[in-house]
Scaffold this motif. Structure first.
Motif, PDB file in Angstrom:
ATOM      1  N   GLY A 156      41.050  32.549  48.425  1.00  0.00           N
ATOM      2  CA  GLY A 156      42.050  33.349  47.712  1.00  0.00           C
ATOM      3  C   GLY A 156      41.500  34.676  47.234  1.00  0.00           C
ATOM      4  O   GLY A 156      42.152  35.713  47.341  1.00  0.00           O
ATOM      5  N   VAL A 157      40.283  34.658  46.703  1.00  0.00           N
ATOM      6  CA  VAL A 157      39.644  35.895  46.258  1.00  0.00           C
ATOM      7  C   VAL A 157      39.458  36.829  47.454  1.00  0.00           C
ATOM      8  O   VAL A 157      39.786  38.019  47.388  1.00  0.00           O
ATOM      9  CB  VAL A 157      38.291  35.616  45.562  1.00  0.00           C
ATOM     10  N   ALA A 158      38.959  36.299  48.559  1.00  0.00           N
ATOM     11  CA  ALA A 158      38.742  37.116  49.755  1.00  0.00           C
ATOM     12  C   ALA A 158      40.055  37.695  50.266  1.00  0.00           C
ATOM     13  O   ALA A 158      40.129  38.869  50.634  1.00  0.00           O
ATOM     14  CB  ALA A 158      38.068  36.292  50.843  1.00  0.00           C
ATOM     15  N   PHE A 159      41.095  36.878  50.272  1.00  0.00           N
ATOM     16  CA  PHE A 159      42.402  37.357  50.737  1.00  0.00           C
ATOM     17  C   PHE A 159      42.898  38.497  49.855  1.00  0.00           C
ATOM     18  O   PHE A 159      43.335  39.540  50.358  1.00  0.00           O
ATOM     19  CB  PHE A 159      43.418  36.209  50.753  1.00  0.00           C
ATOM     20  N   ALA A 160      42.827  38.318  48.546  1.00  0.00           N
ATOM     21  CA  ALA A 160      43.308  39.359  47.631  1.00  0.00           C
ATOM     22  C   ALA A 160      42.524  40.655  47.820  1.00  0.00           C
ATOM     23  O   ALA A 160      43.111  41.736  47.936  1.00  0.00           O
ATOM     24  CB  ALA A 160      43.220  38.880  46.183  1.00  0.00           C
ATOM     25  N   LEU A 161      41.206  40.566  47.881  1.00  0.00           N
ATOM     26  CA  LEU A 161      40.398  41.774  48.038  1.00  0.00           C
ATOM     27  C   LEU A 161      40.655  42.432  49.399  1.00  0.00           C
ATOM     28  O   LEU A 161      40.687  43.662  49.499  1.00  0.00           O
ATOM     29  CB  LEU A 161      38.919  41.467  47.842  1.00  0.00           C
ATOM     30  N   ALA A 162      40.853  41.621  50.418  1.00  0.00           N
ATOM     31  CA  ALA A 162      41.158  42.184  51.737  1.00  0.00           C
ATOM     32  C   ALA A 162      42.509  42.902  51.717  1.00  0.00           C
ATOM     33  O   ALA A 162      42.675  43.949  52.334  1.00  0.00           O
ATOM     34  CB  ALA A 162      41.158  41.082  52.793  1.00  0.00           C
TER      35      ALA A 162
ATOM     36  N   ARG B 223      41.793  43.398  40.290  1.00  0.00           N
ATOM     37  CA  ARG B 223      40.571  43.702  41.046  1.00  0.00           C
ATOM     38  C   ARG B 223      39.306  43.464  40.226  1.00  0.00           C
ATOM     39  O   ARG B 223      38.388  42.783  40.696  1.00  0.00           O
ATOM     40  CB  ARG B 223      40.628  45.134  41.562  1.00  0.00           C
ATOM     41  N   PRO B 224      39.190  44.017  39.000  1.00  0.00           N
ATOM     42  CA  PRO B 224      37.945  43.813  38.246  1.00  0.00           C
ATOM     43  C   PRO B 224      37.625  42.332  37.999  1.00  0.00           C
ATOM     44  O   PRO B 224      36.473  41.916  38.107  1.00  0.00           O
ATOM     45  CB  PRO B 224      38.186  44.553  36.927  1.00  0.00           C
ATOM     46  N   GLU B 225      38.640  41.536  37.710  1.00  0.00           N
ATOM     47  CA  GLU B 225      38.424  40.110  37.470  1.00  0.00           C
ATOM     48  C   GLU B 225      37.952  39.413  38.739  1.00  0.00           C
ATOM     49  O   GLU B 225      37.042  38.575  38.708  1.00  0.00           O
ATOM     50  CB  GLU B 225      39.705  39.449  36.960  1.00  0.00           C
ATOM     51  N   LEU B 226      38.531  39.759  39.879  1.00  0.00           N
ATOM     52  CA  LEU B 226      38.135  39.134  41.137  1.00  0.00           C
ATOM     53  C   LEU B 226      36.732  39.574  41.546  1.00  0.00           C
ATOM     54  O   LEU B 226      35.940  38.752  42.017  1.00  0.00           O
ATOM     55  CB  LEU B 226      39.163  39.435  42.228  1.00  0.00           C
ATOM     56  N   HIS B 227      36.424  40.842  41.347  1.00  0.00           N
ATOM     57  CA  HIS B 227      35.058  41.316  41.625  1.00  0.00           C
ATOM     58  C   HIS B 227      34.062  40.559  40.747  1.00  0.00           C
ATOM     59  O   HIS B 227      33.003  40.132  41.226  1.00  0.00           O
ATOM     60  CB  HIS B 227      34.936  42.812  41.340  1.00  0.00           C
ATOM     61  N   LYS B 228      34.403  40.397  39.492  1.00  0.00           N
ATOM     62  CA  LYS B 228      33.518  39.696  38.547  1.00  0.00           C
ATOM     63  C   LYS B 228      33.287  38.253  38.994  1.00  0.00           C
ATOM     64  O   LYS B 228      32.158  37.764  38.947  1.00  0.00           O
ATOM     65  CB  LYS B 228      34.133  39.728  37.153  1.00  0.00           C
ATOM     66  N   ARG B 229      34.332  37.599  39.411  1.00  0.00           N
ATOM     67  CA  ARG B 229      34.178  36.201  39.849  1.00  0.00           C
ATOM     68  C   ARG B 229      33.217  36.092  41.027  1.00  0.00           C
ATOM     69  O   ARG B 229      32.428  35.156  41.092  1.00  0.00           O
ATOM     70  CB  ARG B 229      35.533  35.589  40.181  1.00  0.00           C
ATOM     71  N   ILE B 230      33.297  37.020  41.956  1.00  0.00           N
ATOM     72  CA  ILE B 230      32.378  36.982  43.095  1.00  0.00           C
ATOM     73  C   ILE B 230      30.961  37.294  42.653  1.00  0.00           C
ATOM     74  O   ILE B 230      30.027  36.564  42.966  1.00  0.00           O
ATOM     75  CB  ILE B 230      32.821  37.953  44.212  1.00  0.00           C
ATOM     76  N   THR B 231      30.783  38.372  41.927  1.00  0.00           N
ATOM     77  CA  THR B 231      29.424  38.790  41.573  1.00  0.00           C
ATOM     78  C   THR B 231      28.744  37.835  40.601  1.00  0.00           C
ATOM     79  O   THR B 231      27.520  37.767  40.567  1.00  0.00           O
ATOM     80  CB  THR B 231      29.403  40.228  41.003  1.00  0.00           C
ATOM     81  N   GLU B 232      29.531  37.091  39.836  1.00  0.00           N
ATOM     82  CA  GLU B 232      28.953  36.104  38.924  1.00  0.00           C
ATOM     83  C   GLU B 232      28.939  34.705  39.528  1.00  0.00           C
ATOM     84  O   GLU B 232      28.640  33.733  38.847  1.00  0.00           O
ATOM     85  CB  GLU B 232      29.703  36.116  37.586  1.00  0.00           C
ATOM     86  N   GLY B 233      29.277  34.601  40.808  1.00  0.00           N
ATOM     87  CA  GLY B 233      29.214  33.316  41.501  1.00  0.00           C
ATOM     88  C   GLY B 233      30.246  32.313  41.036  1.00  0.00           C
ATOM     89  O   GLY B 233      30.010  31.114  41.060  1.00  0.00           O
ATOM     90  N   GLN B 234      31.432  32.792  40.644  1.00  0.00           N
ATOM     91  CA  GLN B 234      32.479  31.916  40.128  1.00  0.00           C
ATOM     92  C   GLN B 234      33.607  31.707  41.132  1.00  0.00           C
ATOM     93  O   GLN B 234      34.762  31.645  40.757  1.00  0.00           O
ATOM     94  CB  GLN B 234      33.069  32.509  38.844  1.00  0.00           C
ATOM     95  N   VAL B 235      33.275  31.594  42.417  1.00  0.00           N
ATOM     96  CA  VAL B 235      34.351  31.446  43.388  1.00  0.00           C
ATOM     97  C   VAL B 235      34.677  29.998  43.715  1.00  0.00           C
ATOM     98  O   VAL B 235      35.840  29.634  43.720  1.00  0.00           O
ATOM     99  CB  VAL B 235      34.113  32.277  44.671  1.00  0.00           C
TER     100      VAL B 235
ATOM    101  N   ASP C  93      36.179  46.914  47.199  1.00  0.00           N
ATOM    102  CA  ASP C  93      36.436  45.533  47.624  1.00  0.00           C
ATOM    103  C   ASP C  93      35.553  45.167  48.813  1.00  0.00           C
ATOM    104  O   ASP C  93      34.974  44.080  48.857  1.00  0.00           O
ATOM    105  CB  ASP C  93      37.907  45.353  48.004  1.00  0.00           C
ATOM    106  N   ALA C  94      35.431  46.093  49.747  1.00  0.00           N
ATOM    107  CA  ALA C  94      34.584  45.855  50.912  1.00  0.00           C
ATOM    108  C   ALA C  94      33.130  45.683  50.500  1.00  0.00           C
ATOM    109  O   ALA C  94      32.434  44.808  51.021  1.00  0.00           O
ATOM    110  CB  ALA C  94      34.714  47.003  51.908  1.00  0.00           C
TER     111      ALA C  94
END
Length: 172
Positions: free
Chosen positions: A100-106, A82-94, A113-114
């Protein structure tokens, strides 16, 4: 425990049946029922089989490996990522791995996550020139609405607009 070579991981998890291409395009979601079930079963089997170390290696690989890792993480509900996926979104690394990131967080379905998905969605809709056509836009509202609650969800103009746009096929 020895690390598996990245080439072995790519061959094992990304290549079978052109998996990474199907994950990128979303074509498995448009397949007939039998093909979709077969794809989902194969993903679930590999998600159970993949070790945390292998998922971490894939996540740190190129976009094809990272995309596949995100989906496997989601199928297995490996919330330690979770922390790595959150970081990728917030740092614009998607980039290519957004679906895939959206699916995992969902699949994690947590309040944090929401909030991250809501933040990304609002950013993507307000800055399309920077984010392009965000892959996860069409699926974010349902996750956000479920986790944030109807009232918080309704306060967001961007989210209301996205839900209205979803029916038009604009983001599919």
């Amino acid at each position: 425990m020895t690390e598996t070579s990245s080439g072995d991981l790519f061959a094992r998890y990304c290549l079978p049946g052109n998996r990474y291409k199907k994950l990128l395009s979303g074509s498995f979601m448009r397949a007939d029922r039998d093909q979709a079930v077969q794809f989902g079963v194969a993903m679930m089997d590999d998600a159970r089989r993949a070790s945390a170390s292998e998922l971490e290696q894939l996540l740190q690989g190129d976009w094809r490996e990272a995309l596949t890792a995100c989906w496997l993480i989601g199928f297995a509900r490996e919330s330690e990522f979770r922390p790595e996926l959150h970081k990728r979104i917030t740092e614009g690394q998607v980039g290519h791995i957004g679906k895939g990131v959206a699916f995992a967080l969902a699949r994690f379905c947590g309040l944090s996550d929401a909030h991250v998905l809501k933040w990304y969605l609002e950013r993507a809709l307000s800055e399309p020139e920077k984010t392009g056509k965000p892959a996860m836009v069409s699926r974010c509202p349902a996750v956000c609405r479920g986790a944030l609650g109807r009232e918080a969800f309704a306060r967001s103009t961007c989210l209301r607009w996205a839900v209205g746009s979803m029916g038009s096929g604009r983001f599919h």
